[in-house]
Design a protein around this motif. Structure first.
Motif, PDB file in Angstrom:
ATOM      1  N   SER A  27       0.840  -1.201   0.000  1.00 22.47           N
ATOM      2  CA  SER A  27       0.000   0.000   0.000  1.00 22.47           C
ATOM      3  C   SER A  27       0.874   1.250   0.000  1.00 22.47           C
ATOM      4  CB  SER A  27      -0.910   0.009   1.237  1.00 22.47           C
ATOM      5  OG  SER A  27      -1.649   1.209   1.296  1.00 22.47           O
ATOM      6  N   ASP A  28       0.475   2.232  -0.783  1.00 24.06           N
ATOM      7  CA  ASP A  28       1.222   3.498  -0.838  1.00 24.06           C
ATOM      8  C   ASP A  28       0.528   4.614  -0.064  1.00 24.06           C
ATOM      9  OD1 ASP A  28      -0.963   3.978  -2.387  1.00 24.06           O
ATOM     10  OD2 ASP A  28       0.161   4.757  -4.127  1.00 24.06           O
ATOM     11  N   SER A  29      -0.432   4.261   0.800  1.00 21.56           N
ATOM     12  CA  SER A  29      -1.149   5.298   1.551  1.00 21.56           C
ATOM     13  C   SER A  29      -1.661   4.730   2.872  1.00 21.56           C
ATOM     14  CB  SER A  29      -2.327   5.845   0.735  1.00 21.56           C
ATOM     15  OG  SER A  29      -3.286   4.831   0.515  1.00 21.56           O
ATOM     16  N   ILE A  30      -2.000   5.675   3.783  1.00 25.84           N
ATOM     17  CA  ILE A  30      -2.551   5.308   5.086  1.00 25.84           C
ATOM     18  C   ILE A  30      -3.438   6.444   5.557  1.00 25.84           C
ATOM     19  CG2 ILE A  30      -0.639   6.304   6.399  1.00 25.84           C
ATOM     20  CD1 ILE A  30      -0.931   4.089   8.421  1.00 25.84           C
ATOM     21  N   THR A  31      -4.459   6.113   6.335  1.00 26.19           N
ATOM     22  CA  THR A  31      -5.331   7.118   6.945  1.00 26.19           C
ATOM     23  C   THR A  31      -5.147   7.067   8.456  1.00 26.19           C
ATOM     24  OG1 THR A  31      -6.959   6.988   5.164  1.00 26.19           O
ATOM     25  CG2 THR A  31      -7.707   7.871   7.280  1.00 26.19           C
ATOM     26  N   ILE A  32      -4.910   8.239   9.050  1.00 27.98           N
ATOM     27  CA  ILE A  32      -4.724   8.333  10.502  1.00 27.98           C
ATOM     28  C   ILE A  32      -5.826   9.213  11.065  1.00 27.98           C
ATOM     29  CG2 ILE A  32      -3.206   9.182  12.337  1.00 27.98           C
ATOM     30  CD1 ILE A  32      -0.845   8.496  10.638  1.00 27.98           C
ATOM     31  N   ARG A  33      -6.479   8.714  12.107  1.00 25.61           N
ATOM     32  CA  ARG A  33      -7.523   9.474  12.789  1.00 25.61           C
ATOM     33  C   ARG A  33      -7.004   9.947  14.145  1.00 25.61           C
ATOM     34  NH1 ARG A  33     -12.478   9.094  10.407  1.00 25.61           N
ATOM     35  NH2 ARG A  33     -12.643   7.544   8.732  1.00 25.61           N
ATOM     36  N   ALA A  34      -7.345  11.181  14.492  1.00 27.63           N
ATOM     37  CA  ALA A  34      -6.900  11.739  15.769  1.00 27.63           C
ATOM     38  C   ALA A  34      -7.996  12.634  16.328  1.00 27.63           C
ATOM     39  CB  ALA A  34      -5.608  12.525  15.579  1.00 27.63           C
ATOM     40  N   LEU A  75      -4.804  12.673   7.081  1.00 24.99           N
ATOM     41  CA  LEU A  75      -5.056  12.946   8.499  1.00 24.99           C
ATOM     42  C   LEU A  75      -6.485  13.429   8.664  1.00 24.99           C
ATOM     43  CD1 LEU A  75      -4.164  13.279  11.447  1.00 24.99           C
ATOM     44  CD2 LEU A  75      -3.349  15.575  10.842  1.00 24.99           C
ATOM     45  N   ILE A  76      -7.216  12.757   9.546  1.00 24.04           N
ATOM     46  CA  ILE A  76      -8.594  13.145   9.864  1.00 24.04           C
ATOM     47  C   ILE A  76      -8.666  13.429  11.363  1.00 24.04           C
ATOM     48  CG2 ILE A  76     -11.005  12.458   9.910  1.00 24.04           C
ATOM     49  CD1 ILE A  76     -10.463  10.644   7.539  1.00 24.04           C
ATOM     50  N   VAL A  77      -8.915  14.682  11.706  1.00 24.47           N
ATOM     51  CA  VAL A  77      -9.080  15.054  13.113  1.00 24.47           C
ATOM     52  C   VAL A  77     -10.565  14.993  13.426  1.00 24.47           C
ATOM     53  CG1 VAL A  77      -8.712  16.825  14.859  1.00 24.47           C
ATOM     54  CG2 VAL A  77      -7.042  16.526  13.013  1.00 24.47           C
ATOM     55  N   GLU A  78     -10.929  14.056  14.282  1.00 23.26           N
ATOM     56  CA  GLU A  78     -12.338  13.835  14.581  1.00 23.26           C
ATOM     57  C   GLU A  78     -12.916  15.022  15.341  1.00 23.26           C
ATOM     58  OE1 GLU A  78     -12.454  10.209  16.724  1.00 23.26           O
ATOM     59  OE2 GLU A  78     -12.096   8.956  14.973  1.00 23.26           O
ATOM     60  N   LYS A  79     -14.106  15.394  14.958  1.00 22.82           N
ATOM     61  CA  LYS A  79     -14.771  16.520  15.606  1.00 22.82           C
ATOM     62  C   LYS A  79     -15.280  16.126  16.984  1.00 22.82           C
ATOM     63  CE  LYS A  79     -16.299  18.890  11.416  1.00 22.82           C
ATOM     64  NZ  LYS A  79     -17.455  19.452  10.686  1.00 22.82           N
ATOM     65  N   LYS A  80     -15.220  17.089  17.900  1.00 24.46           N
ATOM     66  CA  LYS A  80     -15.831  16.932  19.208  1.00 24.46           C
ATOM     67  C   LYS A  80     -16.311  18.307  19.633  1.00 24.46           C
ATOM     68  CE  LYS A  80     -11.588  17.467  21.926  1.00 24.46           C
ATOM     69  NZ  LYS A  80     -10.732  16.875  22.949  1.00 24.46           N
TER      70      LYS A  80
END
Length: 519
Positions: free
Chosen positions: A54-61, A139-144
């Motif tokens: 895989s040439d990609s990754i998704t990171i959630r924070a 990069l996905i910064v989860e909403k709160k």
């Protein structure tokens, strides 16, 4: 090799990288290598390659987390160039960070983003040159339930920004979360932000020509309907550099010959200002037999006090200047040393029906001899002048006085001002004070087209409650009272068509010296 040239986009940057790499290769080929080995003995290193298929990754924070973005490439050599992109903007080269202060070099050629927020949501790319290996990190910064502030489109929550006087500043606050109907509320230093001249439109604040009054802590709160606690809140500190602002609370300082005088000067500035006292163009020394200057902090402002000893009529009366200066500019305040009374200051008032009691305070080291009252209805141009009344003589050496005026007038909005006189002359008029009579009560009204004759003046007795009758005309504010008290109830050549007779008494008291010590 060097990569210091500034670039505006990804294509320009890569073109410069290829040119520099070609120069590097050519330079190395031209140099003999004493350690070179034959082709049969050469060791062929594995080229850089992706660690996985895989040439990609998704990171959630979550908002506020510290996140490391990996560059998942194997066999990276010291001769390789590693570039990190935020979409198309270059943000890092090898371990050198080129943009935001919240980004650091991470392990294994990665980068670390401190205190992430929804502003960091994006696709990031790690590219290895000259092999053209690319690894993408989303990069996905989860909403709160949180709020974040930006200043001039820069992430600003819990930070400090410094601007110069005259700059334009825009603050924006955004809510992150799933709640609906959330309203953004702003405050400045814990108070109403509208009092500071800022333009507030929904979640944005616009400040044109920022000044000292705009400095402080801006707080943004997300007001969630039906929720009274744990509301999302954040802040940003705005520091403003500005030239000095200089003032004095006593523009005239009364004294008498042979006595002393204290002149006050208040100022604030950022950066801090220097200060000098001058008489005419002559700088006054900090300490001498004649003068003493004391600098301190008073009510969150810098205060300088000039003490003048043994007042001389020929050399010490007149104007003094307090001059302040810093790297952004200068300012000054002017103070006069006088023998006449100081300008009276409004103290308080009491209204009962149509009867109003007005009080002023005044300073004079010599006894007050007379006082005069001007008053008029608002939105009229001419002042009506009450007779100037004599008062009892008071002992010398006492300087604080109270002027009390008891007046019964018809319904309306009124203005009143006073001035006082000692043996050296008259003070300036006090600043006009406005009061409103709203309770309906009968008044004596006389309609006439002729000039009414002035009534006799009865000087006040020791009974302060006694009400005296007086007629009055219209007098220009610039007119100077002359003659004895009784003759000052005069009528000019111009009168209001409606002549109102009112009851009034004007009296002067002596105060204990401490009454004005804090003014």
């Amino acid at each position: 090799m060097g990569y210091a040239k500034a670039v505006s986009n990804e294509d320009d940057y890569l073109e410069d990288e290829y040119n520099d790499y070609s120069d590097y290769e050519e330079e190395n080929r031209s140099k003999p290598d004493s350690n070179a080995i034959s082709t049969n003995e050469a060791v062929i290193d594995d080229p850089p390659r992706l660690r996985t298929d895989s040439d990609s990754i998704t990171i959630r924070a979550k908002t506020g987390d510290d996140v490391t973005l990996p560059c998942d490439v194997l066999n990276v050599k010291s001769s390789n160039v590693i570039l990190w992109f935020n979409t198309t903007q270059v943000i890092a080269q090898n371990r050198h960070i080129l943009t935001q202060s919240r980004i650091e070099a991470g392990a294994d050629n990665g980068i670390k983003i401190i205190n992430v927020s929804p502003y960091d949501n994006n696709e990031y790319k790690c590219r290895v040159l000259p092999n053209e290996i690319e690894y993408r990190v989303t990069l996905i910064v989860e909403k709160k339930n949180s709020v974040v502030i930006s200043v001039n489109d820069r992430e600003a929550s819990k930070k400090q920004f410094t601007y110069r006087q005259g700059d334009n500043v825009t603050l924006e606050c955004k809510y992150n979360g799933d709640e609906t109907g959330v309203k953004i509320k702003w405050s400045l230093n814990g108070g109403n932000i509208h009092q500071h001249g800022a333009r507030v439109e929904h979640n944005r604040i616009g400040i044109n020509h920022v000044d000292a009054r705009h400095a402080g802590t801006y707080q943004c709160l997300g007001d969630i309907p039906g929720k009274n606690s744990d509301l999302p809140v954040t802040f940003v500190d705005i520091n403003v550099l500005y030239k000095p602002k200089t003032s004095t609370h006593r523009h005239h300082v009364n004294t008498k010959l042979g006595y002393h005088a204290d002149l006050y000067c208040d100022f604030h500035a950022n950066p801090i200002a220097s200060i000098e006292w001058k008489q005419n163009s002559n700088v006054i020394p900090i300490v001498s037999d004649k003068y003493k200057i004391k600098n301190s902090v008073h009510n969150h402002r810098n205060r300088s006090v000039l003490h003048i000893r043994n007042i001389n009529e020929k050399t010490d009366l007149g104007a003094y200047y307090c001059e302040t200066k810093n790297s952004l500019g200068s300012d000054y305040a002017k103070v006069y040393v006088i023998l006449e009374p100081e300008t009276p200051i409004y103290e308080k008032h009491e209204i009962q029906g149509r009867l109003v009691n007005l009080y002023w305070l005044a300073r004079s080291t010599t006894p007050l001899m007379e006082a005069i009252l001007d008053y008029k209805l608002n939105k009229t141009t001419d002042w009506m002048t009450e007779a100037a009344l004599s008062t009892r003589k008071h002992e010398d050496g006492q300087s604080n006085w109270k002027i009390h005026h008891k007046l019964e007038v018809p319904i309306g909005e009124w203005e009143a001002r006073v001035r006082v006189k000692n043996q050296y002359g008259w003070s300036e008029f006090s600043k006009p004070f406005n009061f409103i009579i709203t309770e309906d009560a009968p008044v004596e009204i006389e309609i006439t087209t002729e000039l009414p004759a002035p009534l006799d003046i009865v000087k006040p007795t020791d009974n302060e409650d006694e009400v005296l009758k007086a007629g009055f005309g219209i007098e220009s504010p610039s007119s100077q009272p002359e003659g004895d008290a009784a003759s000052r109830v005069t009528l000019s050549s111009t009168f209001m068509p409606l002549v109102i007779l009112v009851s009034s008494i004007l009296s002067i008291y002596h105060l204990v010296p401490s009454s004005l010590s804090n003014l």
